[in-house]
Motif scaffolding. Structure first.
Motif, PDB file in Angstrom:
ATOM      1  N   THR A 167       1.890   9.071  -6.342  1.00  0.00           N
ATOM      2  CA  THR A 167       2.369  10.439  -6.135  1.00  0.00           C
ATOM      3  C   THR A 167       3.414  10.800  -7.181  1.00  0.00           C
ATOM      4  OG1 THR A 167       1.932  10.311  -3.765  1.00  0.00           O
ATOM      5  CG2 THR A 167       3.499  11.988  -4.491  1.00  0.00           C
ATOM      6  N   ARG A 196       0.840  -1.209   0.000  1.00  0.00           N
ATOM      7  CA  ARG A 196       0.000   0.000   0.000  1.00  0.00           C
ATOM      8  C   ARG A 196       0.873   1.257   0.000  1.00  0.00           C
ATOM      9  NH1 ARG A 196      -3.581  -3.145   3.070  1.00  0.00           N
ATOM     10  NH2 ARG A 196      -2.616  -2.571   5.046  1.00  0.00           N
ATOM     11  N   LYS A 206       1.046   4.075  -2.980  1.00  0.00           N
ATOM     12  CA  LYS A 206       0.819   5.494  -2.701  1.00  0.00           C
ATOM     13  C   LYS A 206       1.992   6.330  -3.221  1.00  0.00           C
ATOM     14  CE  LYS A 206      -0.351   8.666   1.011  1.00  0.00           C
ATOM     15  NZ  LYS A 206      -0.634   8.819   2.438  1.00  0.00           N
TER      16      LYS A 206
END
Length: 55
Positions: A42, A34, A38
């Protein structure tokens, strides 16, 4: 996974900050994935913004 404190001590003596490695190894594989997703999302957004800015 076999722990060898001498390796960590050697790395720290060489100047390597192993605190992030230790923190990440406390996470479950799912939590690490996870976090990776992320960070990847980004990075993709930043890359798209940079390309848009260039024209």
């Amino acid at each position: 996974m076999e722990k060898n404190p001498a390796v960590h001590e050697e790395a720290e003596a060489y100047g390597i900050d192993v605190s992030l490695i230790r923190a990440n190894l406390r996470l479950t594989p799912a939590e690490r994935l996870r976090r990776h997703d992320k960070a990847l999302n980004t990075m993709k957004k930043l890359r798209a913004a940079m390309e848009k800015k260039r024209g």
